[in-house]
Design an enzyme around this catalytic site. Structure first.
Site, short mmCIF file in Angstrom:
data_model
loop_
_atom_site.label_atom_id
_atom_site.label_comp_id
_atom_site.label_asym_id
_atom_site.label_seq_id
_atom_site.Cartn_x
_atom_site.Cartn_y
_atom_site.Cartn_z
N ASP A 103 -31.34 -36.25 -24.03
CA ASP A 103 -31.27 -37.46 -24.17
C ASP A 103 -31.99 -38.41 -23.37
O ASP A 103 -32.04 -39.71 -23.45
CB ASP A 103 -29.57 -37.92 -24.20
CG ASP A 103 -29.13 -37.81 -22.85
OD1 ASP A 103 -27.84 -37.25 -22.89
OD2 ASP A 103 -29.73 -37.60 -21.71
N HIS A 118 -33.73 -27.66 -22.14
CA HIS A 118 -33.76 -27.55 -23.60
C HIS A 118 -34.59 -28.73 -24.25
O HIS A 118 -34.65 -28.94 -25.35
CB HIS A 118 -32.34 -27.94 -24.26
CG HIS A 118 -31.33 -26.67 -24.11
ND1 HIS A 118 -30.05 -26.79 -23.96
CD2 HIS A 118 -31.75 -25.53 -23.34
CE1 HIS A 118 -29.44 -25.86 -23.38
NE2 HIS A 118 -30.41 -24.77 -23.07
N GLY A 187 -19.98 -31.31 -16.93
CA GLY A 187 -20.08 -31.44 -18.13
C GLY A 187 -20.81 -30.58 -19.05
O GLY A 187 -21.56 -30.82 -19.96
N THR A 188 -20.61 -29.26 -18.79
CA THR A 188 -21.00 -28.28 -19.89
C THR A 188 -19.99 -27.28 -20.04
O THR A 188 -19.02 -26.87 -19.32
CB THR A 188 -22.25 -27.58 -18.96
OG1 THR A 188 -22.69 -26.59 -19.94
CG2 THR A 188 -22.09 -26.79 -17.91
N1 APR Z 1 -17.03 -35.70 -18.41
C1 APR Z 1 -17.23 -34.59 -17.92
N2 APR Z 1 -17.40 -33.49 -18.83
C2 APR Z 1 -17.12 -33.90 -20.29
C3 APR Z 1 -16.74 -35.41 -20.55
C4 APR Z 1 -16.80 -36.06 -19.57
N3 APR Z 1 -16.56 -37.57 -19.78
N4 APR Z 1 -16.49 -35.26 -22.16
C5 APR Z 1 -16.61 -33.92 -22.41
N5 APR Z 1 -16.98 -32.98 -21.16
C6 APR Z 1 -17.15 -31.70 -21.34
C7 APR Z 1 -16.30 -30.92 -22.47
O1 APR Z 1 -15.04 -30.60 -22.03
C8 APR Z 1 -17.41 -29.82 -22.68
O2 APR Z 1 -16.95 -28.70 -21.71
O3 APR Z 1 -18.48 -31.41 -21.62
C9 APR Z 1 -18.73 -30.17 -22.16
C10 APR Z 1 -19.68 -30.42 -23.19
O4 APR Z 1 -19.91 -29.23 -23.86
P1 APR Z 1 -21.17 -29.06 -25.14
O5 APR Z 1 -20.71 -30.25 -26.32
O6 APR Z 1 -21.17 -27.68 -25.53
O7 APR Z 1 -22.41 -29.24 -24.43
P2 APR Z 1 -23.32 -28.34 -23.70
O8 APR Z 1 -22.45 -27.64 -22.80
O9 APR Z 1 -24.26 -29.40 -22.95
O10 APR Z 1 -24.19 -27.83 -24.72
C11 APR Z 1 -25.08 -26.53 -24.23
O11 APR Z 1 -25.64 -26.18 -26.50
O12 APR Z 1 -25.94 -26.91 -28.79
C12 APR Z 1 -26.58 -26.68 -27.35
O13 APR Z 1 -28.67 -27.34 -26.65
C13 APR Z 1 -27.41 -27.90 -26.88
O14 APR Z 1 -27.85 -28.24 -24.50
C14 APR Z 1 -27.02 -27.92 -25.61
C15 APR Z 1 -26.19 -26.76 -25.48
#
Ligand code: APR
Length: 244
Positions: A103, A118, A187-188
């Site tokens: 983003d 990514h 946040g992953t």
């Molecule tokens: N603060 C911190 N963490 C948060 C918040 C917040 N306000 N809101 C949600 N989360 C957490 C969720 O609990 C979850 O564990 O952020 C995480 C988001 O997970 P995903 O949606 O799976 O995102 P991400 O881990 O970045 O995905 C990895 O997957 O689809 C592919 O390429 C895409 O880069 C992405 C990769």
């Protein structure tokens, strides 16, 4: 929510800090996460959109989705967590930010040394010639957009499912994970490889690992501290500690 004392001490003592972020750090800026309850993948099937096959089959549909995501993200601002990470970069002699996010909000918050595992939704590259460039047009005048050099199809400069990451960026991310004293993971969901292995690489190399996430994830079991918090609340708490 109180931050663990030992975590603050480890943060203060660290010579090299590495931060790994995922979609959760941008959630409070209004960017939908992928797998959360209102996640992007709930409404779309990633196989239909974020793969080379999907793009080959229907480039217009894939670009309509990215054009929609770009127009959604364009007006959004970094939040306090993004800005805290930009401040942390200034405080450590050695620092690296590794993000899975496309983003561009870390850059907008002032972070300089960013490893975008990514890719970036604001960069496009040609499917036919070496052209690659930034493109902030929202909405795109033409979908799918064409290369200004050769007229062939442009694609988002992002990593789709089934595609390899940029080897240089990945090697650098692994190097930083192997040589840091502390990795802060914010946040992953820790389910997408190879990013999800970086905390384990750091741990195995002797670093401490702290996770910030309202939910537990596969990273929780190897984290020295798993802080059940949203990113902004965590950043606000941490700023209080960094004042003194
Ligand atoms: N603060 C911190 N963490 C948060 C918040 C917040 N306000 N809101 C949600 N989360 C957490 C969720 O609990 C979850 O564990 O952020 C995480 C988001 O997970 P995903 O949606 O799976 O995102 P991400 O881990 O970045 O995905 C990895 O997957 O689809 C592919 O390429 C895409 O880069 C992405 C990769």
């Amino acid at each position: 929510m109180k931050l663990p004392k030992e975590f603050i001490e480890a943060l203060r003592a660290a010579r090299k800090l590495v931060v790994l972020t995922g979609a959760g750090i941008s959630a409070e800026s209004g960017v939908p996460t992928f797998r959360g309850k209102d996640g992007l993948w709930k409404r779309y099937r990633p196989e239909e959109l974020a793969t080379p096959f999907a793009f080959k089959k229907n480039p217009k549909l894939v670009w309509e989705w990215y054009d929609w995501r770009r127009s959604l993200i364009a007006p959004l601002e970094p939040n306090e967590a993004h800005r805290l990470i930009a401040e942390l970069e200034e405080r450590y002699p050695e620092f690296a930010l590794i993000t899975q996010n496309i983003d561009g909000l870390h850059k907008k918050a002032g972070s300089k040394k960013i490893l975008e595992l990514h890719g970036n939704i604001w960069r496009v590259r040609c499917t036919n010639c070496p052209y690659k460039g930034e493109d902030y047009r929202v909405p795109l005048e033409e979908v799918p957009p064409k290369c200004p050099e050769c007229g062939a199809l442009l694609r988002p400069d992002v990593v789709w499912f089934g595609e390899p990451l940029d080897a240089e960026i990945l090697n650098e991310a692994v190097h930083h994970s192997e040589t840091c004293d502390l990795m802060l993971v914010i946040g992953t969901s820790g389910v997408v490889q190879p990013a999800a292995s970086l905390p384990l690489i750091a741990k195995n190399a002797g670093a401490k690992v702290a996770e910030v996430n309202p939910e537990s994830t596969p990273i929780t079991s190897i984290a020295d501290w798993s802080i059940r918090s949203k990113a902004v609340e965590f950043a606000q708490k941490l700023k209080e500690h960094l004042k003194d």
